[in-house]
Design a protein around this motif. Structure first.
Motif, PDB file in Angstrom:
ATOM      1  N   PHE A  16       1.042  -1.411   0.141  1.00 58.74           N
ATOM      2  CA  PHE A  16      -0.048   0.050  -0.211  1.00 58.74           C
ATOM      3  C   PHE A  16       1.387   1.161  -0.035  1.00 58.74           C
ATOM      4  CE2 PHE A  16      -3.253  -3.223   1.627  1.00 58.74           C
ATOM      5  CZ  PHE A  16      -3.316  -3.375   0.712  1.00 58.74           C
ATOM      6  N   TYR A  17       0.521   2.444  -0.956  1.00 61.70           N
ATOM      7  CA  TYR A  17       0.905   3.311  -0.496  1.00 61.70           C
ATOM      8  C   TYR A  17       0.279   5.183  -0.834  1.00 61.70           C
ATOM      9  CZ  TYR A  17       4.579   0.396  -3.183  1.00 61.70           C
ATOM     10  OH  TYR A  17       5.366  -0.609  -3.089  1.00 61.70           O
ATOM     11  N   TYR A  18       1.034   5.794  -0.563  1.00 57.37           N
ATOM     12  CA  TYR A  18       0.025   6.482  -0.934  1.00 57.37           C
ATOM     13  C   TYR A  18       0.892   7.905  -1.756  1.00 57.37           C
ATOM     14  CZ  TYR A  18       1.632   9.672   3.499  1.00 57.37           C
ATOM     15  OH  TYR A  18       3.224  10.258   4.195  1.00 57.37           O
ATOM     16  N   TYR A  19       0.040   8.618  -2.592  1.00 56.32           N
ATOM     17  CA  TYR A  19       0.336   9.994  -3.257  1.00 56.32           C
ATOM     18  C   TYR A  19      -0.379  11.092  -2.833  1.00 56.32           C
ATOM     19  CZ  TYR A  19       0.941   6.932  -7.802  1.00 56.32           C
ATOM     20  OH  TYR A  19       1.136   5.959  -8.681  1.00 56.32           O
ATOM     21  N   VAL A  20       0.870  11.451  -2.313  1.00 59.50           N
ATOM     22  CA  VAL A  20       0.395  13.167  -2.023  1.00 59.50           C
ATOM     23  C   VAL A  20      -0.255  14.297  -2.576  1.00 59.50           C
ATOM     24  CG1 VAL A  20       1.030  15.450  -0.549  1.00 59.50           C
ATOM     25  CG2 VAL A  20       2.587  12.868  -0.734  1.00 59.50           C
ATOM     26  N   SER A  21      -1.561  14.578  -2.136  1.00 56.77           N
ATOM     27  CA  SER A  21      -2.425  16.100  -3.423  1.00 56.77           C
ATOM     28  C   SER A  21      -1.769  16.965  -3.591  1.00 56.77           C
ATOM     29  CB  SER A  21      -3.942  15.650  -1.991  1.00 56.77           C
ATOM     30  OG  SER A  21      -4.212  14.678  -1.978  1.00 56.77           O
ATOM     31  N   SER A  22      -1.658  17.253  -4.551  1.00 56.69           N
ATOM     32  CA  SER A  22      -1.287  18.730  -4.689  1.00 56.69           C
ATOM     33  C   SER A  22      -2.141  19.768  -4.518  1.00 56.69           C
ATOM     34  CB  SER A  22      -1.133  18.661  -6.023  1.00 56.69           C
ATOM     35  OG  SER A  22      -0.926  20.249  -6.612  1.00 56.69           O
ATOM     36  N   GLU A  23      -1.868  20.776  -4.019  1.00 56.69           N
ATOM     37  CA  GLU A  23      -2.679  22.547  -3.681  1.00 56.69           C
ATOM     38  C   GLU A  23      -2.186  23.394  -5.127  1.00 56.69           C
ATOM     39  OE1 GLU A  23      -1.713  23.507   0.500  1.00 56.69           O
ATOM     40  OE2 GLU A  23      -2.688  21.213   1.100  1.00 56.69           O
ATOM     41  N   GLY A  24      -1.711  22.800  -5.939  1.00 64.06           N
ATOM     42  CA  GLY A  24      -1.122  23.749  -6.781  1.00 64.06           C
ATOM     43  C   GLY A  24       0.219  23.419  -6.317  1.00 64.06           C
ATOM     44  N   ASP A  25       1.255  24.220  -7.956  1.00 64.81           N
ATOM     45  CA  ASP A  25       1.867  24.465  -8.068  1.00 64.81           C
ATOM     46  C   ASP A  25       2.793  25.458  -8.857  1.00 64.81           C
ATOM     47  OD1 ASP A  25       2.372  22.900 -10.768  1.00 64.81           O
ATOM     48  OD2 ASP A  25       2.694  20.774  -9.608  1.00 64.81           O
ATOM     49  N   SER A  26       3.741  25.545  -9.108  1.00 65.52           N
ATOM     50  CA  SER A  26       4.864  26.820 -10.537  1.00 65.52           C
ATOM     51  C   SER A  26       4.108  26.351 -11.706  1.00 65.52           C
ATOM     52  CB  SER A  26       6.172  26.584 -10.221  1.00 65.52           C
ATOM     53  OG  SER A  26       5.976  25.025 -10.534  1.00 65.52           O
ATOM     54  N   ASP A  27       3.584  25.014 -11.943  1.00 67.70           N
ATOM     55  CA  ASP A  27       3.403  24.609 -13.204  1.00 67.70           C
ATOM     56  C   ASP A  27       1.904  24.773 -13.568  1.00 67.70           C
ATOM     57  OD1 ASP A  27       5.860  23.386 -13.785  1.00 67.70           O
ATOM     58  OD2 ASP A  27       5.424  21.215 -13.049  1.00 67.70           O
ATOM     59  N   SER A  28       0.871  24.401 -12.779  1.00 65.54           N
ATOM     60  CA  SER A  28      -0.589  24.450 -12.249  1.00 65.54           C
ATOM     61  C   SER A  28      -1.105  25.442 -11.031  1.00 65.54           C
ATOM     62  CB  SER A  28      -1.134  23.631 -12.819  1.00 65.54           C
ATOM     63  OG  SER A  28      -2.523  23.711 -12.493  1.00 65.54           O
ATOM     64  N   SER A  29      -2.057  25.862 -11.284  1.00 64.72           N
ATOM     65  CA  SER A  29      -2.258  26.059  -9.942  1.00 64.72           C
ATOM     66  C   SER A  29      -3.707  24.938  -9.188  1.00 64.72           C
ATOM     67  CB  SER A  29      -3.101  27.704  -9.616  1.00 64.72           C
ATOM     68  OG  SER A  29      -4.128  27.836 -10.561  1.00 64.72           O
ATOM     69  N   GLN A  30      -3.480  24.213 -10.497  1.00 65.12           N
ATOM     70  CA  GLN A  30      -4.949  22.902  -9.992  1.00 65.12           C
ATOM     71  C   GLN A  30      -4.169  21.741  -8.771  1.00 65.12           C
ATOM     72  OE1 GLN A  30      -7.697  22.498 -11.327  1.00 65.12           O
ATOM     73  NE2 GLN A  30      -8.386  21.493  -9.546  1.00 65.12           N
ATOM     74  N   GLY A  31      -5.430  22.236  -8.047  1.00 61.36           N
ATOM     75  CA  GLY A  31      -5.592  20.815  -6.823  1.00 61.36           C
ATOM     76  C   GLY A  31      -5.529  19.843  -6.759  1.00 61.36           C
ATOM     77  N   SER A  32      -6.050  18.889  -5.914  1.00 69.80           N
ATOM     78  CA  SER A  32      -6.327  17.821  -5.819  1.00 69.80           C
ATOM     79  C   SER A  32      -7.495  17.937  -5.369  1.00 69.80           C
ATOM     80  CB  SER A  32      -5.824  16.648  -5.371  1.00 69.80           C
ATOM     81  OG  SER A  32      -5.675  14.747  -5.396  1.00 69.80           O
ATOM     82  N   GLY A  33      -9.115  17.048  -5.327  1.00 69.72           N
ATOM     83  CA  GLY A  33      -9.830  17.209  -4.784  1.00 69.72           C
ATOM     84  C   GLY A  33     -10.742  16.232  -4.732  1.00 69.72           C
ATOM     85  N   ALA A  34     -12.199  16.608  -4.719  1.00 74.07           N
ATOM     86  CA  ALA A  34     -13.364  15.341  -5.273  1.00 74.07           C
ATOM     87  C   ALA A  34     -13.313  15.256  -6.638  1.00 74.07           C
ATOM     88  CB  ALA A  34     -14.749  16.107  -4.889  1.00 74.07           C
ATOM     89  N   TYR A  35     -13.058  16.058  -7.096  1.00 77.83           N
ATOM     90  CA  TYR A  35     -13.089  15.778  -8.999  1.00 77.83           C
ATOM     91  C   TYR A  35     -11.924  15.332  -9.585  1.00 77.83           C
ATOM     92  CZ  TYR A  35     -17.975  17.157  -7.926  1.00 77.83           C
ATOM     93  OH  TYR A  35     -19.595  17.591  -6.781  1.00 77.83           O
ATOM     94  N   ILE A  36     -10.878  16.237  -8.938  1.00 76.14           N
ATOM     95  CA  ILE A  36      -9.856  16.028  -9.103  1.00 76.14           C
ATOM     96  C   ILE A  36      -8.618  15.024  -8.847  1.00 76.14           C
ATOM     97  CG2 ILE A  36      -8.035  17.573 -10.363  1.00 76.14           C
ATOM     98  CD1 ILE A  36     -10.654  18.020 -12.286  1.00 76.14           C
ATOM     99  N   PHE A  37      -8.065  13.975  -9.955  1.00 75.42           N
ATOM    100  CA  PHE A  37      -6.699  13.372  -8.818  1.00 75.42           C
ATOM    101  C   PHE A  37      -5.714  13.841  -9.204  1.00 75.42           C
ATOM    102  CE2 PHE A  37      -4.318   9.346 -10.109  1.00 75.42           C
ATOM    103  CZ  PHE A  37      -3.271   9.752  -8.662  1.00 75.42           C
ATOM    104  N   ARG A  38      -4.584  15.031  -8.437  1.00 74.96           N
ATOM    105  CA  ARG A  38      -3.483  15.510  -9.188  1.00 74.96           C
ATOM    106  C   ARG A  38      -2.041  15.141  -8.392  1.00 74.96           C
ATOM    107  NH1 ARG A  38      -0.751  20.967  -9.963  1.00 74.96           N
ATOM    108  NH2 ARG A  38       0.292  20.531 -11.642  1.00 74.96           N
ATOM    109  N   PRO A  39      -1.655  14.469  -8.371  1.00 75.70           N
ATOM    110  CA  PRO A  39      -0.481  14.053  -6.932  1.00 75.70           C
ATOM    111  C   PRO A  39       0.457  15.055  -7.262  1.00 75.70           C
ATOM    112  CG  PRO A  39      -0.422  11.901  -8.445  1.00 75.70           C
ATOM    113  CD  PRO A  39      -1.537  13.206  -8.854  1.00 75.70           C
TER     114      PRO A  39
END
Length: 390
Positions: A16-39
């Protein structure tokens, strides 16, 4: 993992592993959430350290089990059943820790030595199998900006990989999940998420606190089998049918003797088995007592199995114990039109030479031969039956 029937083996490491959820970065402000998976990284964090895992082995007449405890909030039971070709991995995950305010997207991953060369397969609604190629799209040039989420696909019931040696590893899930083969030889499925940021898609942060206020606990199962590619479809389609059409456990305070005396606990409504590749999809009374809705489906795609992918014929005569079929009218799938009255859009398509002569649309839907109903691969046919009770 060794398939006793074929003698075929592969090395398997499951963890078992986990991806740390992104809260946005220099490449994109898009964060991970209910509808978006972006580690925020392509490398997941391991949850199971071998030397810290506690486990217990239990052996019985029906199954052998390994009980594992990875963390205080993640455990697993692996079961190998007698005379079954699939091993069951039943996992319990949660509540996911929240005090560090780090979003975690939990996966189970199987690492093998199967050389799948960037190709894996997922299902569509439990029927059609779709070929997936990592970092590739058939109709446009794909730019890999998010190499993890960009290669995730819906897995409604199964995902698998295979290679040129003829080995296939198939995982069946008990619910819809996201999954992928991020590197060769691996299969992963996402099983739980807890995210404190927002993906700005109209939903609150994915931080459900559950009954006791500390988060949700989830339990589920994966069924893993190693087979030869040539017989894989037969095995995973029959297992999927048993899993997703399983009986529902019922409980009573009555003892068994009283229950059998009060109720009829076993009854067959069919006089014989259907062909192995045909499934009785629907059988229900329709509006009137002498009208019954029947749907039959062919469960295999063209070329999936050397025998079960062939067309099959069913006779409705004397098939049911509770009524006799007098006549049948073929309807559209939604039963709102007689099939021959339906006006379909005409699409350009390539007919498969093996089956193009089996379907005759000129046949009068009112004069179905109930002794000779043929279904071609993946075909679903719908009938309204006029019946007479026995």
């Amino acid at each position: 993992m060794t398939d006793v029937k074929s003698g075929m083996s592969t090395s398997v490491r499951q963890s078992f592993y986990y991806y740390v959820s992104s809260e946005g970065d220099s490449d994109s402000s898009q964060g991970s959430g209910a509808y978006i998976f972006r580690p925020n990284s392509t490398e997941p964090v391991s949850l199971c350290v071998d030397k810290l895992i506690s486990f217990e082995v239990l052996k019985g007449d029906i199954s052998h089990e390994i009980h594992q405890q990875c963390t205080s909030w993640l455990s697993q039971v692996i079961r190998v059943y007698k005379d079954e070709r699939a091993a069951e991995f039943e996992w319990t995950v949660g509540p996911i820790p929240y005090k560090d305010k780090v979003g975690k997207e939990i996966i189970t991953r199987f690492d093998t030595d199967i050389a799948n060369n960037g190709t894996f397969y997922t299902d569509a609604n439990g029927r059609q199998i779709l070929k997936r190629i990592r970092n590739h799209r058939d109709t446009w040039i794909y730019l890999s900006e998010d190499p993890i989420s960009g290669n995730y696909y819906p897995v409604n019931s199964r995902i698998f990989i295979n290679d040129t040696t003829g080995r296939q590893l198939t995982i069946l899930s008990d619910r819809s999940q996201g999954g992928s083969s991020i590197t060769d030889g691996t299969l992963e499925l996402m099983i739980h998420r807890r995210i404190f940021g927002n993906d700005d898609r109209g939903a609150d942060p994915l931080n459900e606190t559950g009954q006791f206020g500390d988060g949700l606990l989830i339990r589920g199962s994966h069924y893993v089998m190693l087979t030869m590619v040539s017989e894989a479809a037969k095995e995973h389609r029959s297992l999927a049918e048993r899993l997703y059409m399983a009986t529902t456990p019922m409980f009573t305070e009555n003892n068994v003797k009283d229950w059998h005396e009060l109720y009829k606990t076993s009854q067959s409504f069919m006089t014989r088995e259907l062909p192995a590749n045909i499934h009785l999809l629907t059988l229900e009374v329709w509006n009137e007592t002498n009208l019954v809705l029947l749907r039959l489906e062919h469960q295999y795609e063209i070329g999936e199995d050397i025998e079960l992918s062939k067309a099959a014929t069913v006779s409705l005569k004397d098939l049911f114990t509770i009524f006799d079929v007098k006549s049948a009218t073929e309807m559209t799938l939604s039963v709102n039109q007689v099939k021959n009255d339906a006006k379909r859009l005409q699409w350009r398509s390539l007919k498969h030479p093996e089956f193009e002569d089996l379907v005759d649309n000129s046949v009068d839907a009112e004069s179905i031969d109930i002794n000779n109903i043929t279904l071609t691969p993946f075909q679903i046919r719908t009938f309204l039956l006029i019946v007479q009770k026995r």
